[in-house]
Write a protein that holds these residues in place. Structure first.
Motif, short mmCIF file in Angstrom:
data_model
loop_
_atom_site.label_atom_id
_atom_site.label_comp_id
_atom_site.label_asym_id
_atom_site.label_seq_id
_atom_site.Cartn_x
_atom_site.Cartn_y
_atom_site.Cartn_z
N ASP A 1 30.29 11.59 29.41
CA ASP A 1 29.01 12.17 29.82
C ASP A 1 28.69 13.47 29.10
O ASP A 1 27.69 14.12 29.39
CB ASP A 1 29.01 12.38 31.34
CG ASP A 1 29.15 11.06 32.09
OD1 ASP A 1 28.60 10.06 31.59
OD2 ASP A 1 29.82 11.04 33.13
N ARG B 1 24.19 7.88 34.02
CA ARG B 1 25.45 8.44 33.55
C ARG B 1 26.20 7.41 32.75
O ARG B 1 26.26 6.25 33.13
CB ARG B 1 26.28 8.91 34.73
CG ARG B 1 26.42 10.40 34.62
CD ARG B 1 27.24 11.12 35.54
NE ARG B 1 28.12 10.38 36.40
CZ ARG B 1 28.52 10.88 37.55
NH1 ARG B 1 28.09 12.05 37.96
NH2 ARG B 1 29.36 10.22 38.30
N ASP C 1 25.42 16.30 35.61
CA ASP C 1 25.83 14.90 35.45
C ASP C 1 25.96 14.52 33.99
O ASP C 1 26.73 13.64 33.63
CB ASP C 1 24.78 13.98 36.10
CG ASP C 1 24.75 14.17 37.60
OD1 ASP C 1 25.83 14.39 38.18
OD2 ASP C 1 23.65 14.13 38.19
#
Ligand SMILES: Cc1cc2nc3c(=O)[nH]c(=O)nc-3n(C[C@H](O)[C@H](O)[C@H](O)COP(=O)(O)OP(=O)(O)OC[C@H]3O[C@@H](n4cnc5c(N)ncnc54)[C@H](O)[C@@H]3O)c2cc1C
Ligand code: SF4
Ligand code: SF4
Lengths: 176, 291, 654
Positions: free
Chosen positions: C356, C379, C493
């Motif tokens: 990520d 993600r 995220d």
């Protein structure tokens, strides 16, 4: 000087700045002028969260010459020398070494320093080491020494007076 | 290499006896003859706050003494190792400074040329003795997941030669695996132990120690290992104090890597100074209960 | 009899402010054979030229010495001046008393004047033995070569083709388009990148004057301006492109389908071993990846290779071999673009620790509707919803240990991405940009920046020291905001790193092949940073786009058109005047050892079988001097730069 800090009426101190730069140049480090205040050093400073040391601000103040406020502040004594600032500065600068330089300048100008630190100096001058072999306790609270553990005695400088003299002399010399 | 001069610095021979015992016990078995050298003193690093010249002088002085004996140096304390490395590096790049230091060294009948090398235990084990060699000596592989703490001065700054990478050091993990242990990624491994400000800001120092230990616990490690007397003192002897400062209890066995290596080599645990570790090492299955 | 005139330029205060001009004039006029010496404020100006011309006539000068700036800029100017006055243009000698004297010795006026005197004396001494030379004409090849088919190479090719010139466009990859094809929208106007690029790619494909050589590389370049011989390696696609109609059935059935890392998608997606980089590829022809095809690697692919089975046109050809092609062109444009710095160069930012944590180019693929997720932002690690995204600028740019320069597009790319994310994910998503200085210098850029400031993006003026990936995969970092003076903890995220743009990995090899130079940053070096941005040190070779340095699309396109018009200036001519300051062989001395033939990088030397003497091809010789240094018998001589001339100059000062 064309600049005055209106909050304290302080003026930039060229002389102090020269002293910092001189120490940095001895170490072949770049001087704070190259700092572009990205703040990466402070983001990772291990002393910031606990003790509010802001290396980027140390750099900015050193660069602009407002150095007295740093010398008079305890904050320069909170650096944990984790060296992350020096390691990661994108401009290859070393806030930690600027902080060391500031401490050296503070000491040289007779500022009061922590007794823990001055004791180490006294001890080195007296015996060559920051402390003498200690009696320590083991798990069972039994006191042990080098001797009782069968370790050889601590090597020591042969002529401590001579070492003392040289150190006193070295301390007054400018490096370079 | 077979002979190397032992340079212990201040902290190891004045209170971190376990490190010294383990060194003297384990390294000869791996083919390293340790030579004690007379006349040495502090490396100067602790005086850097006060005056850089003192640090430079003392580091150069120690190296000059080993040079005279014709011995490379083993400096098991990262703080010393870094001071020596820096002095060597700076003098190489700044001949004027070297000359000035040499003129002072003359008073003590010494000269610094810069002809010898110095090692820390980490590179001595990993690069000189070698993983394969160590593996051959392992008799009782250790079954534990052990977090590796390098110590700031051992790996930073990367502009002077350091024993391992500054951002992604792996040698200690490799050494742990060599003795059968596991060593998961310990996220806080590059962080500071707090030792440096213990003299003047003890509460903050202990907070650092406590946080690092808590992270070790939270990440499910069985123990923490170091090759730094300063870090070890904080994690081991000061563990209880640190727990008080950060609140809650901490129960992390802390051992020098050389102690672990000695155990894996099947050494008599008495000789490795294990009774001197104040942290709860007996939690570990491979530690004998009554030593 | 030689009659020399010395003309001393003040260059405003550049020279005049340092060197004592009166003293220099006086000194010059006393030198042997100097019949006239004077000074003027700007010798290169029209009135300055008049001073020279009138003096030539009045004093019947046979040699002219101009003491001014570097000959790089104004030698041709003064050559034309004396030619106008009836002298041979090679009877000019220049002494550089600006770069070599006044600029470098600003603070030492006396010494500078002394040095200027010595430089003039040397020039005067040399000028006495200057020989009038005659330029000669060489024929020009009217075709051009463009290397690299990103937007810059495409633009340059189209410009030349539109002007009626034949262009060979060599592209290493199976499709043209370059980086721009990977982008989603483009700042500051947010046009869709492929919407504006694809038509241009089609134009290239259709243009009768463009011969497209994709999946090919230039391996050798000989000759010089106006007449280059080029060798091009055509890599085997293992598909007969004359037969392939781009239907793509083969990729569907490939046994490696979904198993090969997709470079075009920056590794975020997977492709087959037989592939086109993207659907709008030009040419739309399939290529087999030799490192991934089971057939090519092991000679076996199941019972029988499905791609071959399915291709009704019989286009698959595992036996295809590499081919070499020879081209003859008058000019070359290099437009090979840039690479992204590997973010692991800044290990503390955790690129290796989490899927990520991505680069901005990966982000382009992620948000592109033609990308691996069809533009859906999730993600990467677990496909979960993205509630916060952080951008870190200057990763490895403006960095003394990595790239010293600014990447020039990073700030704008992050602003663009923030805008697009808000558009895609609505008000719910948290957006943070960690910047040091937002550089929004281009046209319309500051206006775009204001739109982001107006929106709900948190602009943090600071740089994290490290990025942490927790055991559960979540990402956080601390950053000190130098504006609010607060240490902020940011949980994110997705983290988008904006790495430096760096030269192509193989740019060193290409610069050797083309004999052009690289700057300290590794990008190809232009002749002059301001006035010759598309020229290189090798005549006839031009550079455009990011291979010369990081830039945005508008600048890349502008430079490409500039390079094309520069190339036109050469290939539209019938003949080129060739510089006569080249090597010459003294036939009485040459022993025919042939050393010069080996050292000449331009293949301009050849052994005459009959006479046994190493001759110079005057068309090919560029006067680089390699043979002159190498010749063991001192038989090679550089015209108007002979050993004797140089020794006399040295004599003059020692
Ligand atoms: C994340 C990101 C976002 C961007 N967004 C924008 C934007 O919104 N607006 C904007 O104006 N700019 C943007 N840019 C900048 C833009 O990508 C460049 O300006 C543009 O792509 C430069 O084009 P080029 O032709 O010079 O190079 P490239 O696109 O790199 O093309 C070079 C071509 O040469 C080929 N090649 C390389 N070496 C060889 C060789 N040896 N032989 C043959 N062929 C070779 C390559 O395969 C490639 O096709 C962005 C850049 C990035 C990284
Ligand atoms: S990291 Fe370096 S450049 Fe950035 S603020 Fe700190 S000292 Fe300045
Ligand atoms: S060395 Fe000192 S100033 Fe630098 S980051 Fe560590 S604690 Fe902060």
């Amino acid at each position: 000087m064309s600049i005055i800090d209106l909050t304290s009426m302080a003026e930039p101190e060229g002389e102090q700045q020269d002293k910092i730069n001189e120490i940095l140049k001895t170490l072949k480090e770049d001087i704070p002028n190259d700092c572009y205040q990205c703040g990466k050093c402070t983001s990772g400073c291990e002393a910031f969260i606990l003790l509010e040391l802001e290396p980027h601000k140390v750099m900015a103040l050193s660069k602009s010459g407002f150095i007295d406020e740093l010398l008079n502040s305890d904050v320069i004594w909170t650096c944990v020398t984790c060296l992350k600032c020096k390691e990661r500065c994108p401009q290859d600068l070393a806030p930690v070494d600027v902080i060391f330089a500031l401490k050296n300048i503070a000491v040289a100008s007779g500022k009061q320093i922590d007794t823990g630190i001055s004791n180490m100096l006294q001890s080195v001058l007296g015996s060559g080491y920051i402390q003498q072999p200690k009696e320590v306790v083991d798990k069972d609270n039994k006191a042990v020494t080098r001797d009782s553990l069968g370790l050889p005695s601590l090597p020591a400088p042969k002529e401590i007076q001579k070492l003392q003299q040289v150190l006193m002399k070295a301390a007054t010399e400018t490096l370079g | 290499m077979d002979k190397i001069g032992l340079y212990l610095g201040c902290l190891i021979p004045t209170e971190q006896y376990a490190y010294e015992m383990a060194l003297r016990e384990v390294l000869p078995d791996l083919g390293i003859e340790l030579v004690d050298v007379e006349g040495v003193a502090c490396c100067g690093a602790p005086l850097r706050h006060i005056n850089l010249s003192l640090t430079m002088y003392l580091s150069a002085r120690n190296m000059a003494i080993f040079e005279k004996e014709g011995l490379d140096i083993l400096a098991p304390c990262p703080y010393c190792h870094q001071a020596l490395s820096e002095a060597k590096h700076v003098m190489e790049n700044n001949p004027a400074l070297k000359a000035k230091i040499n003129s002072n060294l003359e008073t003590e009948g010494l000269t610094y040329k810069g002809t010898i090398k110095h090692y820390h235990v980490l590179d001595l084990l990993h690069d000189v003795i070698g993983i394969d060699n160590i593996k051959e000596h392992v008799e009782e592989p250790l079954d534990a997941n052990i977090a590796a703490h390098y110590g700031c001065h051992l790996i930073r700054p990367n502009d002077i030669p350091r024993p391992d990478d500054s951002e992604n050091p792996q040698k200690l993990e490799t050494l742990l695996k060599t003795i059968g242990a596991k060593s998961d990624y310990y996220k806080e491994k590059l962080d500071c132990c707090g030792a440096h400000i213990m003299v003047n800001e003890s509460e903050s120092a202990l907070t650092k120690t406590g946080q690092k230990l808590q992270a070790v616990e939270e990440q499910g490690f069985d123990a923490l290992t170091t090759l730094c007397p300063w870090g070890h003192r904080m994690f081991d002897a000061k563990q209880e104090d640190a727990a008080k400062v950060v609140g809650g209890s901490i129960d992390v066995p802390v051992l020098y890597y050389l102690q672990l290596l000695g155990i894996a080599m099947g050494k008599d645990q008495n000789t490795l100074g294990l009774t001197l570790n104040l942290s709860p090492t007996d939690k570990l299955s491979f530690i004998e209960e009554e030593i | 009899m030689v009659k020399i005139g010395v003309f001393i330029c003040h260059c405003g205060t550049n020279i005049g402010g340092v060197v004592d001009i009166d003293e220099l004039v006086e000194f010059s006029s006393r030198l042997d054979d100097v019949v006239f010496a004077t000074d003027y404020k700007y010798m290169c100006s029209d009135p300055g030229a008049r001073v020279i011309k009138e003096a030539i006539e009045e004093h019947e000068l046979t040699r002219v010495v101009v003491t001014s700036c570097s000959p790089r800029m104004h030698e041709p100017t003064f050559q034309s001046v004396i030619e106008d006055a009836g002298l041979n243009r090679f009877c000019l000698e220049m002494a550089n008393i600006r770069e070599h004297c006044s600029w470098v010795h600003k603070d030492k006026k006396e010494e500078a004047t002394q040095k200027a005197k010595e430089l003039v004396a040397m020039a005067v001494r040399k000028s006495k033995t200057l020989e009038p030379l005659k330029s000669f004409q060489k024929e020009v090849v009217h075709d051009a070569l463009v290397i690299g088919a990103g937007i810059a190479g495409i633009q340059a090719s189209l410009d030349l083709a539109e002007a009626g010139k034949k262009v060979y466009l060599v592209e290493r990859e199976p499709s043209i388009g370059g980086r721009m094809a990977q982008l989603d929208k483009t700042f500051p106007t947010l046009d869709c990148s492929s919407c504006i690029l694809t038509p241009k790619m089609m134009d290239v494909a259709r243009h009768p004057n463009i011969e497209l050589l994709t999946y090919s590389e230039v391996t050798e370049v000989d000759g010089s301006v106006g007449d280059f011989d080029v060798k091009v390696k055509r890599k085997p696609a293992y598909v007969d492109w004359d037969k392939c109609n781009g239907c793509g059935e083969c990729a569907q059935v490939c046994r490696m389908k979904g198993r090969v890392e997709d470079e075009f998608n920056e590794g975020l997606g997977k492709r087959s071993a037989i592939y086109v980089p993207f659907q709008q590829a030009v040419p739309l022809k399939y290529t087999i990846d030799p490192n991934k095809c089971l057939m090519l690697l092991s000679g076996r692919c199941g019972e029988s290779p499905p791609c071959q089975d399915v291709c009704e046109l019989g286009a698959i050809d595992y036996e295809q071999e590499e081919e070499m092609m020879e081209l003859n062109v008058g000019s070359i444009i290099v437009a090979t673009g840039y690479d992204m710095m590997d973010p692991n160069g800044m290990y503390e930012y955790g690129y290796d620790h989490s899927p990520d944590i991505i680069t901005n180019l990966e982000f382009e693929r992620l948000i592109s509707s033609s990308g691996p997720t069809s533009g859906e932002i999730r993600r990467i690690s677990d496909g979960e919803e993205v509630k916060s995204v952080s951008f870190i600028l200057c990763v490895g740019s403006r960095d003394q240990d990595l790239q010293e320069y600014c990447c020039r597009i990073g700030c704008m790319s992050a602003l663009k991405h923030a805008y697009l994310l808000r558009d895609h994910l609505g008000d719910e998503v948290d957006l943070n940009i960690c910047y040091t200085d937002i550089r929004s210098f281009g046209k319309g850029y500051e206006e775009f920046y204001r739109r982001i400031r107006d929106g709900n993006t948190t602009l943090i003026r600071g740089r994290p020291s490290e990025i942490n990936v927790e055991k559960d995969g979540s990402i956080n970092f601390n950053v000190f905001d130098t504006m609010t003076q607060k240490l902020l903890q940011v949980n994110s995220d997705l983290v988008v790193l904006v790495p430096a743009l760096v030269p192509r990995k193989d740019s060193g090899e290409l610069s050797q092949i083309l004999r052009i130079s690289e700057g300290t940053d590794g990008f190809f070096l232009e002749s002059h940073p301001k006035l010759k941005p598309a020229d290189t040190a090798t005549d006839g070779v031009f550079i455009a786009g990011c291979c010369q340095g990081p830039k945005d699309i508008p600048d890349a396109v502008a430079q490409a058109s500039g390079a094309a018009s520069k190339a036109m200036g050469i290939i539209s001519r019938e003949e080129l005047e060739s510089d006569p300051m080249i090597a010459w062989v003294d036939e009485d001395i040459c022993v025919g050892c042939g050393v010069c033939i080996d050292v000449c990088p331009y293949s301009a030397r050849e052994l005459n079988e009959v006479t046994g003497i190493a001759e110079v091809d005057e068309i090919l010789c560029t006067g680089c001097g390699g043979c002159i240094a190498a010749c063991p018998s001192n038989a090679c001589i550089h015209k108007n730069m002979t050993k004797q001339q140089i020794l006399r100059m040295i004599d003059e000062v020692i």
